[in-house]
Design a protein around this motif. Sequence first.
Motif, PDB file in Angstrom:
ATOM      1  N   VAL A 161       0.838  -1.205   0.000  1.00  0.00           N
ATOM      2  CA  VAL A 161       0.000   0.000   0.000  1.00  0.00           C
ATOM      3  C   VAL A 161       0.872   1.253   0.000  1.00  0.00           C
ATOM      4  O   VAL A 161       0.592   2.224  -0.694  1.00  0.00           O
ATOM      5  N   LEU A 162       1.944   1.230   0.765  1.00  0.00           N
ATOM      6  CA  LEU A 162       2.778   2.425   0.918  1.00  0.00           C
ATOM      7  C   LEU A 162       3.662   2.692  -0.296  1.00  0.00           C
ATOM      8  O   LEU A 162       4.165   3.810  -0.452  1.00  0.00           O
ATOM      9  N   GLY A 163       3.883   1.657  -1.148  1.00  0.00           N
ATOM     10  CA  GLY A 163       4.630   1.923  -2.370  1.00  0.00           C
ATOM     11  C   GLY A 163       5.594   0.844  -2.824  1.00  0.00           C
ATOM     12  O   GLY A 163       6.202   0.990  -3.889  1.00  0.00           O
ATOM     13  N   ILE A 164       5.741  -0.216  -2.073  1.00  0.00           N
ATOM     14  CA  ILE A 164       6.673  -1.272  -2.481  1.00  0.00           C
ATOM     15  C   ILE A 164       5.918  -2.262  -3.358  1.00  0.00           C
ATOM     16  O   ILE A 164       5.093  -3.039  -2.887  1.00  0.00           O
ATOM     17  N   GLY A 165       6.209  -2.214  -4.656  1.00  0.00           N
ATOM     18  CA  GLY A 165       5.516  -3.077  -5.606  1.00  0.00           C
ATOM     19  C   GLY A 165       6.331  -4.293  -5.981  1.00  0.00           C
ATOM     20  O   GLY A 165       6.341  -4.701  -7.150  1.00  0.00           O
ATOM     21  N   GLY A 166       6.987  -4.873  -4.988  1.00  0.00           N
ATOM     22  CA  GLY A 166       7.781  -6.061  -5.261  1.00  0.00           C
ATOM     23  C   GLY A 166       7.978  -6.847  -3.988  1.00  0.00           C
ATOM     24  O   GLY A 166       7.539  -6.437  -2.909  1.00  0.00           O
ATOM     25  N   HIS A 167       8.626  -7.996  -4.105  1.00  0.00           N
ATOM     26  CA  HIS A 167       8.918  -8.842  -2.951  1.00  0.00           C
ATOM     27  C   HIS A 167      10.417  -8.980  -2.771  1.00  0.00           C
ATOM     28  O   HIS A 167      11.181  -8.966  -3.733  1.00  0.00           O
ATOM     29  N   SER A 168      10.804  -9.129  -1.526  1.00  0.00           N
ATOM     30  CA  SER A 168      12.203  -9.358  -1.209  1.00  0.00           C
ATOM     31  C   SER A 168      12.544 -10.835  -1.374  1.00  0.00           C
ATOM     32  O   SER A 168      11.712 -11.705  -1.122  1.00  0.00           O
ATOM     33  N   PRO A 169      13.777 -11.146  -1.740  1.00  0.00           N
ATOM     34  CA  PRO A 169      14.184 -12.554  -1.829  1.00  0.00           C
ATOM     35  C   PRO A 169      14.586 -13.148  -0.482  1.00  0.00           C
ATOM     36  O   PRO A 169      14.830 -14.357  -0.395  1.00  0.00           O
ATOM     37  N   LEU A 170      14.670 -12.313   0.554  1.00  0.00           N
ATOM     38  CA  LEU A 170      15.140 -12.793   1.850  1.00  0.00           C
ATOM     39  C   LEU A 170      13.982 -13.012   2.825  1.00  0.00           C
ATOM     40  O   LEU A 170      13.178 -12.104   3.042  1.00  0.00           O
ATOM     41  N   PRO A 171      13.908 -14.173   3.463  1.00  0.00           N
ATOM     42  CA  PRO A 171      12.828 -14.434   4.418  1.00  0.00           C
ATOM     43  C   PRO A 171      12.919 -13.611   5.692  1.00  0.00           C
ATOM     44  O   PRO A 171      11.972 -13.575   6.476  1.00  0.00           O
ATOM     45  N   THR A 172      14.045 -12.950   5.912  1.00  0.00           N
ATOM     46  CA  THR A 172      14.167 -12.094   7.091  1.00  0.00           C
ATOM     47  C   THR A 172      13.535 -10.716   6.862  1.00  0.00           C
ATOM     48  O   THR A 172      13.456  -9.910   7.788  1.00  0.00           O
TER      49      THR A 172
END
Lengths: 205, 185
Positions: A161-172
């Motif tokens: 919602v705030l603006g991050i249109g992707g996913h991180s590769p790190l589970p942390t």
Amino acid sequence: MPTVPAESPAYDPTRLTGGVVYRWALGVAVAIHVDTTGQDALGVDLREAAARGLEAWRPTWRYAELRPRLVASAADADVVIQLADAPPLVQLAGCASGIAGAAGRTVLCAAGDTARTLPLLAPGDPGRVKVAVELDGHAVSGASHAVTLLDALVAHELGHVLGIGGHSPLPTDLMYAAPAVARPSQRDAATLRYVLHQPGGFRLR
Amino acid sequence: MALATLALAAHSADLRGQDAAPAVTGWAIGVAVSTPLLADGNGTRVRSGVAPMLAARMELPWPHTGRLRPVAVARGAVGALQLGDRGERWSGGTLWQGDLLVGAAWEGAPLFLIGALGGSMLHASRRVTPLERTRVAPAAEAALRVRIGSQPWVAELTVQGLRLSAPGGSPGGVARFMAGVGRAF
């Protein structure tokens, strides 16, 4: 004068939006409505989870760029959050599938350099909703730590919602596709701070 | 940045080199401008701007010799923070600033030159780097005050320098310029 160095994102914040940056105009108040329909069956409090999620993200921006707040009515909201099984509050027809994760989906549509309004399904004023979040309650129901799972899920979708249109590769990281933490990491924070000051793309409001 | 600077002013009733005289209060109204408080490499600038100023200054003259005497200055200010990034402008909330400095004044009536060192406490209503919420910064200032006419009216020009730093960043200087006219009691 005092200076702060430029910051790079820890991961691609546009990977799920085809390379397009989206964000809120700087300094605007972002009104978020949480629909609590169906939460009793899950034994959770969605509104409280959203409040905790916003508090988790709040320290990540440095210059009062974002002013999110919870509102009681969808008619006053820029964002609606609800369980996927609940009667929908807004019309999503015509929008793409959204930014989907393991147990949630954030939907927003570009219309030129701004976001399209997702009209309210209730009769009357179509409202001004720009982002709709759907949560899969079955992903947390019955779990011994349902609150923690819900907090992670809600905080993760708030990152979209705030603006991050992707996913991180790190589970942390909170923005990992299947989040296991309920608070943004330094990497998540750096990625959001980067997005907030990117030109181009489209503005949610 | 809209600054309203409040400082209590005290001047010696006898400004011609007498021994310790009672403190005198005064006020001044004018304008204040500041250089930017921070520049972020991603594009954001934190700044104040030209603003109306209201000042009341208090100086406490101590036993002095000749035209040089020690003074203490206390000042308060309230205003707004302005933020900008590539043409976007937004509010950073309200900034309260309190100054406490000690120094020396040289009297050459109708002119007064004042130099002082001390600190400034800045408190912002919103969390904005480099202020976060509250930040104390070392400060130094120089002031020129001129008595106007035969009445106890004065014109003031003050230049103040602060040193600020931000987490993960490099420290730097901020200058504030204040000009106004006022009256001593």
